[in-house]
Write a protein that holds these residues in place. Structure first.
Motif, PDB file in Angstrom:
ATOM      1  N   ALA A 194      16.354  62.639  59.582  1.00 51.09           N
ATOM      2  CA  ALA A 194      16.986  63.680  60.400  1.00 51.09           C
ATOM      3  C   ALA A 194      17.106  63.199  61.843  1.00 51.09           C
ATOM      4  N   ILE A 195      16.019  62.619  62.336  1.00 52.16           N
ATOM      5  CA  ILE A 195      16.031  62.127  63.714  1.00 52.16           C
ATOM      6  C   ILE A 195      17.121  61.083  63.902  1.00 52.16           C
ATOM      7  N   LEU A 196      17.175  60.172  62.920  1.00 53.03           N
ATOM      8  CA  LEU A 196      18.161  59.105  63.027  1.00 53.03           C
ATOM      9  C   LEU A 196      19.573  59.670  62.986  1.00 53.03           C
ATOM     10  N   ASN A 197      19.768  60.684  62.065  1.00 53.75           N
ATOM     11  CA  ASN A 197      21.090  61.306  61.966  1.00 53.75           C
ATOM     12  C   ASN A 197      21.482  61.912  63.302  1.00 53.75           C
ATOM     13  N   ALA A 198      20.565  62.710  63.879  1.00 51.16           N
ATOM     14  CA  ALA A 198      20.846  63.394  65.134  1.00 51.16           C
ATOM     15  C   ALA A 198      21.168  62.382  66.223  1.00 51.16           C
ATOM     16  N   GLU A 199      20.347  61.301  66.234  1.00 52.89           N
ATOM     17  CA  GLU A 199      20.585  60.271  67.244  1.00 52.89           C
ATOM     18  C   GLU A 199      21.951  59.646  67.074  1.00 52.89           C
ATOM     19  N   GLY A 200      22.306  59.473  65.795  1.00 53.86           N
ATOM     20  CA  GLY A 200      23.621  58.889  65.502  1.00 53.86           C
ATOM     21  C   GLY A 200      24.728  59.796  66.016  1.00 53.86           C
ATOM     22  N   ALA A 201      24.596  61.112  65.715  1.00 53.49           N
ATOM     23  CA  ALA A 201      25.625  62.072  66.110  1.00 53.49           C
ATOM     24  C   ALA A 201      25.765  62.084  67.633  1.00 53.49           C
TER      25      ALA A 201
ATOM     26  N   ALA B  12      28.986  61.228  69.751  1.00 52.37           N
ATOM     27  CA  ALA B  12      29.635  62.185  70.661  1.00 52.37           C
ATOM     28  C   ALA B  12      29.788  61.566  72.044  1.00 52.37           C
ATOM     29  N   ILE B  13      28.704  60.917  72.484  1.00 57.04           N
ATOM     30  CA  ILE B  13      28.755  60.289  73.810  1.00 57.04           C
ATOM     31  C   ILE B  13      29.862  59.250  73.866  1.00 57.04           C
ATOM     32  N   ARG B  14      29.894  58.440  72.818  1.00 54.74           N
ATOM     33  CA  ARG B  14      30.915  57.382  72.791  1.00 54.74           C
ATOM     34  C   ARG B  14      32.314  57.985  72.811  1.00 54.74           C
ATOM     35  N   GLU B  15      32.472  59.105  72.001  1.00 54.54           N
ATOM     36  CA  GLU B  15      33.791  59.728  71.905  1.00 54.54           C
ATOM     37  C   GLU B  15      34.210  60.252  73.276  1.00 54.54           C
ATOM     38  N   ALA B  16      33.260  60.958  73.919  1.00 57.53           N
ATOM     39  CA  ALA B  16      33.571  61.523  75.232  1.00 57.53           C
ATOM     40  C   ALA B  16      33.944  60.413  76.210  1.00 57.53           C
ATOM     41  N   GLU B  17      33.153  59.323  76.121  1.00 54.68           N
ATOM     42  CA  GLU B  17      33.445  58.194  77.004  1.00 54.68           C
ATOM     43  C   GLU B  17      34.837  57.662  76.749  1.00 54.68           C
ATOM     44  N   GLY B  18      35.151  57.621  75.432  1.00 54.58           N
ATOM     45  CA  GLY B  18      36.478  57.130  75.041  1.00 54.58           C
ATOM     46  C   GLY B  18      37.556  58.030  75.619  1.00 54.58           C
ATOM     47  N   ASN B  19      37.325  59.357  75.440  1.00 53.34           N
ATOM     48  CA  ASN B  19      38.310  60.319  75.946  1.00 53.34           C
ATOM     49  C   ASN B  19      38.506  60.156  77.455  1.00 53.34           C
ATOM     50  N   LEU B  20      37.372  60.060  78.150  1.00 51.37           N
ATOM     51  CA  LEU B  20      37.420  59.920  79.602  1.00 51.37           C
ATOM     52  C   LEU B  20      38.263  58.719  79.980  1.00 51.37           C
ATOM     53  N   GLU B  21      37.943  57.595  79.320  1.00 53.58           N
ATOM     54  CA  GLU B  21      38.651  56.348  79.593  1.00 53.58           C
ATOM     55  C   GLU B  21      40.149  56.527  79.348  1.00 53.58           C
ATOM     56  N   ALA B  22      40.423  57.202  78.160  1.00 56.52           N
ATOM     57  CA  ALA B  22      41.833  57.384  77.789  1.00 56.52           C
ATOM     58  C   ALA B  22      42.544  58.242  78.838  1.00 56.52           C
TER      59      ALA B  22
END
Lengths: 292, 151
Positions: free
Chosen positions: A198-205, A209-219
Motif C-alpha cells: 500500500a505504501i509503495l502504491n501510494a508513493e507511486g501515485a 501526480a507530481i511528475r504529471e503536474a510538472e509535465g503540465n507546468l512545463e507544457a
C-alpha cells in the motif's frame, strides 16, 4: 610292584593337577581366584597357573567396556510435565575383585543408579531445558554416578542420553504451539507485505501526480512561449504587410478579391451545399474585409 | 611285563600328545607331550631304566616343564595389547598436572594428551605436593581418582 602302582597314582595326580591348574584366560576377561574361600588374586589374560587343591576360579569378569542399556522411564520435570527418557551407559571394570565382592550385581545396581540419577537431574529442570540440554544432563549424570560406583572398582566412561521425548499429550500441545507460532508469523508477514504494498502504491501515485503536474507546468510554459513567439511573428508579419501595402490599397484589394472569388468557386464546386449566397457588392465586401 | 617300553614309544607318545594339543586347545596336554619326549630321550641314553623309573621321570618332567614355563618363560611374555584391560592401559601413562595439590590429602587434576577411559581430565592424588605444569606418571586407579608419582 607297589612302587609301580604308587607311581601310576602319582602320574594320575600330576595329570589331574596340571589339567585343573593350567587356566587360559581370554583377552578381555579377568578371573578372580579364591584360595580356600578368600580372595587370592586376579588372573590376567593369557596362560595362568592356579593350585587346584586350594584355589577356585570364583568369578569370570568381563573387563571390556560394557554397554548398559538403561530402559526408558517416565520422568516428571520441575514444571510438572512428563517426559520419557532412556540412556545408554558405558562402564568398565577396573578392579574385578571390588566389583564382584563389593556389590551383589553391579550391572543391575548401575542400571538402577543411572535411572534414579536421571530422574533427579531432570526433576530439577524445566521441560524446555530438559529437552535442549542433553550435554548438561550427560555430564551431571556421569558426575553423580561416578562417586557411587568408584567403591566397586568401576569407571563410568560415559552416559549418553539416547532418547528424550515428551508424553503424547505434551507433544501434541507443543506441536500446536509451534503451529500457532508459525501461523502468527505468517499472518504478520502477510500484513507487513500488504502494508508495504500500500505504501509503495501510494508513493507511486504521488510520484506520478507530481511528475504529471510538472509535465503540465512545463507544457503550459512552452505553450505560453509558443504563443508569445507566434504573436511576435504575427505582429512582424502584419507590420511587414502593412509596410508593404502602405498608402496604395489597390493591389491588396485585387489580391483579396481574387482569392474571394476563388473561394466562392470552390464552395460552389463542393457536393454537399448547393446554396451559395453571393454578396452583390463584391468590391464592397472585400473592402469591408480590409476594414476600409 | 611282556611288553617293555622302548625309547621311541615314549617319543611317539610325546609327539601324539603334542599333536593332541591341536585338537584340545587347553595347553595342558602339551606338558605331558614334552615330558614323554624327555623320558624317551633319557631312555635312549640310559636303556636300563625300569618302568617305574620311566613313569616317575615322566611325571617329574611333565610337572617340571609346567613349572619351568610358569616360573621362567611366562614372566617374559609381555602383553601385546591392553585392549579390554583398562587398568593396565592407564597405568604408566604420562600426564600433565593442570591443578596442583599442596598435600597428599588434596586432590589435584591431571590432563592426558588423548582421552583415557572416556575422559581427558582426571582428579589425582600424589604422595608429594604437585605444581601445575608437572609431568606425572599414573601408578594406579582408585575409583575415579588416579594415584600418580612425579617423574
Amino acid at each position: 610292584m607297589p612302587g609301580l602302582i604308587l607311581i601310576v597314582i602319582l602320574l594320575a595326580l600330576v595329570l589331574v593337577t596340571i589339567f585343573l591348574g593350567v587356566r587360559i584366560v581370554p583377552q578381555g576377561y579377568k578371573h578372580v581366584v579364591q584360595r580356600l574361600g578368600k580372595y587370592h588374586k586376579t588372573l590376567n589374560p593369557g596362560l595362568n597357573f592356579v593350585i587346584p587343591y586350594l584355589d577356585t576360579i570364583a568369578y569370570k569378569v568381563l573387563t571390556k567396556d560394557i554397554s548398559l542399556d538403561i530402559p526408558s522411564q517416565e520422568v516428571i520435570t520441575k514444571d510438572n510435565a512428563v517426559i520419557t527418557a532412556n540412556a545408554i551407559a558405558f562402564i568398565n571394570i577396573i578392579d574385578p575383585p571390588k566389583a564382584v565382592f563389593g556389590i551383589d550385581n553391579y550391572l543391575v545396581a548401575i542400571r538402577n543408579l543411572v535411572q534414579t540419577s536421571l530422574r533427579s537431574i531432570i526433576g530439577e529442570m524445566n521441560l524446555d531445558d530438559a529437552l535442549t540440554s542433553r550435554e548438561l544432563i550427560k555430564t551431571r549424570l556421569k558426575e553423580s554416578i561416578s562417586d557411587d560406583v568408584a567403591a566397586w572398582g568401576i569407571v563410568v566412561k560415559t552416559v549418553e542420553i539416547q532418547d528424550i521425548k515428551p508424553s503424547a499429550t505434551m507433544q501434541m500441545a507443543m506441536e500446536q504451539q509451534a503451529a500457532a507460532e508459525r501461523t502468527r508469523r505468517a499472518a504478520i508477514t502477510e500484513a507487513e507485505g500488504k502494508k508495504s504494498a500500500a505504501i509503495l502504491n501510494a508513493e507511486g501515485a504521488k510520484e506520478a501526480a507530481i511528475r504529471e503536474a510538472e509535465g503540465n507546468l512545463e507544457a503550459s510554459k512552452r505553450d505560453a512561449e509558443a504563443k508569445k513567439i507566434l504573436a511576435d511573428a504575427t505582429r512582424e508579419a502584419i507590420s511587414r504587410v502593412t509596410e508593404a501595402i502602405g498608402e496604395n490599397q489597390l493591389p491588396a484589394t485585387y489580391l483579396l478579391g481574387e482569392q474571394y472569388v476563388e473561394a466562392v468557386k470552390e464552395m460552389s464546386g463542393s457536393s454537399n451545399s448547393k446554396l451559395v449566397l453571393l454578396p452583390a457588392d463584391v468590391i464592397g465586401a472585400v473592402r469591408g474585409l480590409l476594414g476600409k | 611285563m611282556e611288553f617293555s617300553m622302548q625309547w621311541w614309544h615314549w617319543l611317539a607318545l610325546g609327539l601324539l600328545l603334542v599333536g593332541a594339543e591341536l585338537i584340545v586347545p587347553s595347553f595342558t596336554i602339551f606338558w605331558f607331550g614334552l615330558g614323554a619326549g624327555f623320558t624317551g630321550l633319557l631312555l635312549l641314553l640310559f636303556p636300563g631304566l625300569s618302568l617305574t623309573a620311566q613313569l616317575a621321570l615322566f611325571a617329574l618332567f611333565s610337572a617340571g616343564s609346567t613349572i619351568f614355563w610358569f616360573r621362567v618363560l611366562k614372566p617374559r611374555m609381555a602383553d601385546r595389547s591392553t585392549a579390554g584391560m583398562a587398568r593396565e592401559a592407564i597405568i604408566g601413562e604420562l600426564a600433565l598436572v593442570i591443578k596442583g595439590s599442596a598435600s597428599p590429602r588434596d586432590k589435584g587434576r591431571v590432563r592426558f594428551t588423548v582421552p583415557l577411559l572416556g575422559s581427558e581430565e582426571w582428579p589425582c592424588i600424589c604422595s608429594e605436593s604437585l605444581q601445575a605444569g608437572d609431568e606425572v606418571r599414573v601408578t594406579g586407579i582408585e575409583g575415579h581418582v588416579l594415584t600418580v608419582e612425579k617423574r
